[in-house]
Design a protein around this motif. Structure first.
Motif, mmCIF file in Angstrom:
data_model
loop_
_atom_site.group_PDB
_atom_site.id
_atom_site.type_symbol
_atom_site.label_atom_id
_atom_site.label_comp_id
_atom_site.label_asym_id
_atom_site.label_seq_id
_atom_site.Cartn_x
_atom_site.Cartn_y
_atom_site.Cartn_z
ATOM 1 N N GLY A 278 4.161 -34.401 66.046
ATOM 2 C CA GLY A 278 3.607 -33.241 66.728
ATOM 3 C C GLY A 278 4.710 -32.387 67.317
ATOM 4 O O GLY A 278 5.688 -32.909 67.861
ATOM 5 N N ALA A 292 -1.422 -34.685 66.111
ATOM 6 C CA ALA A 292 -0.434 -35.242 65.192
ATOM 7 C C ALA A 292 -0.703 -34.669 63.803
ATOM 8 O O ALA A 292 -1.841 -34.662 63.328
ATOM 9 N N GLY A 314 -4.013 -37.992 65.099
ATOM 10 C CA GLY A 314 -3.442 -38.689 66.242
ATOM 11 C C GLY A 314 -4.291 -39.772 66.838
ATOM 12 O O GLY A 314 -4.085 -40.151 68.001
#
Length: 659
Positions: A278, A292, A314
């Motif tokens: 990220g 992410a 993520g």
């Protein structure tokens, strides 16, 4: 489901898949109340019909990996409270210990040729831990702290130790042949052989910096680290390449910290490096609502392949799996986690079914995945035809307890949007008292998987509401970033609008008997809610983020979390603080916390509880010894059971059902 049925919550590991696609091996574990620990073994699952057989007998065998020929499974097993790597021949026989690392092994990867193990080992710094003979931790020298980041929830003082990468040669044939002789032959002096005398692992990395083992590369070992000069004040990390033939040599940067990324996983596939990462903004610490994403590094700079505003990879435990021409990744979206295939020029969703994928593996054209469903904590299944197809029945005993599948809703909000969530409806005509649960994070999501908190409550006669207000993950960046420097605004109105919508949709719910509870950020929003809305008969504030100002100096993430979420202006931060409005609370409140919680430290609960009592609000404080921020998810099973007893006891006193 009753509280004691947490023993039926069977968790499954990432699957190890045979290259011919005939079977998979995974670790299945569950909380054991009698042992007061997580308990589990390895299972072999046929991919022809889903039949399974247990193949190990340890108390908690984990992390399976298969050799390329599929004849041997490696795994982690605890020996004298230290995890070591073991190997088991699948043709029959006993497991043998491969590593004897003094400090134990926290993770491992088998090299593609099967001749070496890359090990991740937590090594105490000199003067700390077991590096000092004859001194307990309480007798050792004081800690001289010069960094901002010196704590970690679940670990404690991180400056006490570092995670380093070790290398261990592997000769399975010799290990299996020697195992009986090693066990049967005593030392000449009659003394017990110490593991350190058989420790042949070689330390590859050194220094006061930690390395997280990622994967093997054709060129060496990939690891993720933060060793740049500003690492104490930012969240950047880098991918490095470790030469297994050069112990002590400084690893080479593949993706340096100057790329301004927070990196979660790295793997080689299709001749390139692929990452979950990220972007962190100008200061290198802007993590709020940053999804992410998947990056590829062919030669030079990382190239972003997925839109961070639309795709979020993520979810906790998210990882990459190599495929021909790309990688598999786990995308969280609207309470689900779907499996996605990512190539350089295309993104293809492989599942669109009602589950949360936890892990995946691939062999040729076959893809298998472990996933959670509305009625099972985890099952192994295959992926095809845009769906995940479960093959196992690890959740059968849990389903026999009477799992309730919730009703999914999406209700309008007062400012023209919508809020998405679920309602669990108890048996019987009602009217049922209602509990609003608020999730932590805040950049997280409630999902469709079976959830013990809701199931225990609905079994006791409570309707349960859960939703994903603004600030949550799974609905795009605009939805998630809406509470940056605005906590307690649209997130508050979203949860209240969901309550109103559910009460209108379910006439069997009792409007006059409402409770609210939440943990971590959910504890924050619960405390904020009862200061601004007095419709709730009682509340539970658990492991709460309650004072952004004191959080800065006490939490393991205090050096960045509060200011990035509430802003850098003290007066503006105060306007978002539950402690600043605690005088407005009238609701009877149970405050629950853990002594070793370094994420939301105990002082947050103590000061909030004291303020309630000084204001003559009915309040109780429940503190768990030996537990950290993860009590409800991975705490001691007896404590988890006792917590349920206190929580449900509180609701029965303050919000009794008609049972």
């Amino acid at each position: 489901m009753r509280a004691q049925d947490i023993e039926k919550l069977v968790s499954l590991s990432r699957p190890a898949l045979a290259q011919d696609g005939s079977f998979a091996v995974l670790a299945a574990s569950h909380p054991s109340i009698a042992a007061n620990a997580q308990h589990g073994q390895l299972w072999r699952v046929s991919l022809d019909d889903g039949t399974r057989a247990r193949i190990t007998r340890g108390s908690n065998d984990t992390s399976p990996a298969l050799t390329s020929d599929g004849e041997t499974v490696l795994f982690l097993r605890s020996v004298d409270d230290k995890q070591q790597v073991f190997a088991l021949p699948l043709s029959g026989g006993e497991a043998v210990q491969l590593t004897f690392v003094k400090h134990g092994v926290s993770g491992y990867r088998l090299s593609p040729d099967g001749r070496h193990l890359a090990l991740q080992v937590i090594v105490p710094r000199q003067g700390r831990g077991d590096s000092v003979e004859g001194l307990t931790p309480n007798q050792q020298s004081p800690r001289h702290i010069t960094t901002l980041k010196y704590l970690s929830n679940g670990r404690g003082y991180i400056d006490d130790s570092d995670a380093h990468i070790f290398l261990q040669e592997v000769n399975l044939a010799a290990s299996f042949a020697a195992a009986p002789e090693v066990e049967a032959t005593p030392r000449p002096d009659g003394q017990k052989e110490e593991p350190s005398e058989r420790d042949t692992a070689v330390q590859l990395t050194r220094g006061e910096v930690s390395f997280s083992l990622a994967n093997w590369s054709e060129r060496g070992i990939l690891a993720i680290t933060a060793r740049h000069e500003t690492r104490d004040s930012d969240l950047r990390s880098s991918v490095v390449l470790i030469d297994p033939a050069a112990p002590g040599q400084e690893p080479a940067d593949i993706v340096p910290a100057t790329a301004n990324l927070s990196i979660g996983d790295a793997i080689e596939a299709d001749g390139a490096l692929w990452m979950l990462a990220g972007e962190l903004g100008e200061r290198g610490r802007d993590f709020v609502a940053k999804s992410a994403s998947v990056y590829v590094v062919d030669d030079g700079e990382p190239k972003l392949l997925t839109d961070p505003n639309s795709f979020d990879f993520g979810d906790p435990g998210s990882h990459l799996v190599a495929t021909d021409g790309g990688v598999l990744a786990l995308r969280r979206t609207r309470g689900r986690v779907q499996l996605v295939l990512i190539r350089r020029n295309a993104v293809e969703q492989l599942t669109d079914s009602d589950q949360e994928v936890l892990a995946a593996a691939r062999a040729g054209d076959l893809i298998v995945a472990v996933a959670q469903t509305p009625t099972s904590f985890a099952e192994l299944g295959t992926v095809s035809g845009n769906a995940w197809h479960p093959m196992t029945d690890f959740g059968a005993e849990l389903q026999a307890t009477g799992i309730v599948v919730p009703v999914e809703h999406e209700f309008p909000t007062r400012d023209g949007g919508t809020v998405h969530g679920w309602a669990w409806v108890p048996a019987g005509p009602g009217p049922h008292p209602v509990l609003l649960n608020i999730h932590g994070g805040p950049f997280a999501q409630y999902g469709v998987h079976v959830f013990d908190e809701a199931q225990v409550a609905v079994d006791s006669g409570y309707a349960v509401l859960q939703c994903n207000p603004r600030g949550s993950a799974g609905y795009g960046r605009d939805h998630a970033v809406a509470i940056k420097e605005a906590m307690g605004t649209v997130d508050l109105t979203d949860v209240l609008d969901f309550v109103d919508g559910a009460l209108d949709a379910h006439p069997e719910f009792d409007r006059d008997r409402l409770g609210v509870m939440g943990g971590s950020y959910g504890g924050y929003l619960t405390a904020w809610t009862i200061a601004h809305d007095h419709r709730f008969s009682a509340a539970i504030v658990e492991r709460g983020y309650l004072d952004p100002a004191s959080f800065i100096g006490t939490s393991d993430i205090g050096s960045f979390f509060s200011e990035e979420y509430t802003g850098y202006d003290p007066e503006h931060t105060l306007a978002q603080s539950p402690m600043a409005v605690v005088d407005q609370v009238k609701t009877p409140t149970l405050v629950v916390h853990s002594e070793l919680d370094f994420r939301c430290p105990l002082e947050q609960a103590q000061r909030y509880y004291m303020a309630l009592r000084r204001n003559d609000v009915e309040a109780e404080l429940l503190v768990f010894p030996g537990e950290d921020h993860e009590l409800t998810r991975s705490g001691q099973p007896r404590h988890r059971l006792e917590r349920f007893e206190h929580v449900m006891g509180w609701w029965q006193r303050k919000l009794p059902t008609n049972d």
